[in-house]
Design a protein around this motif. Sequence first.
Motif: not given
Length: 88
Positions: A11-17, A19-20, A70, A74
């Motif tokens: 979940y955290a990686a999907r949120r970061r990606w 945003l990018v 997203v 979480n």
Amino acid sequence: MASKNGNGLSYAARRRWALVLLLVGLPVYIAAVWFVLSLFDRPPLLLEFVVYVALGVIWALPFKFVFKGVGQANPEDAPVAFEDDDRP
């Protein structure tokens, strides 16, 4: 940690990606589309609008798995408990 949804991103990686992709990828895509379309003669206004709307939707389709869920809480976190949750 891999997520349970099968795409391999937590979940955290999907949120970061996400945003990018929104802060970097989308402006780059907009500039690229704008540049490519400027190489052609300007089409009628309605056709130009349809092209921009279609390209605006198409850019996100390959990244659907990144954006899915997203905006939700979480799923790996414990649920939030409020003081009055035990009321009947």
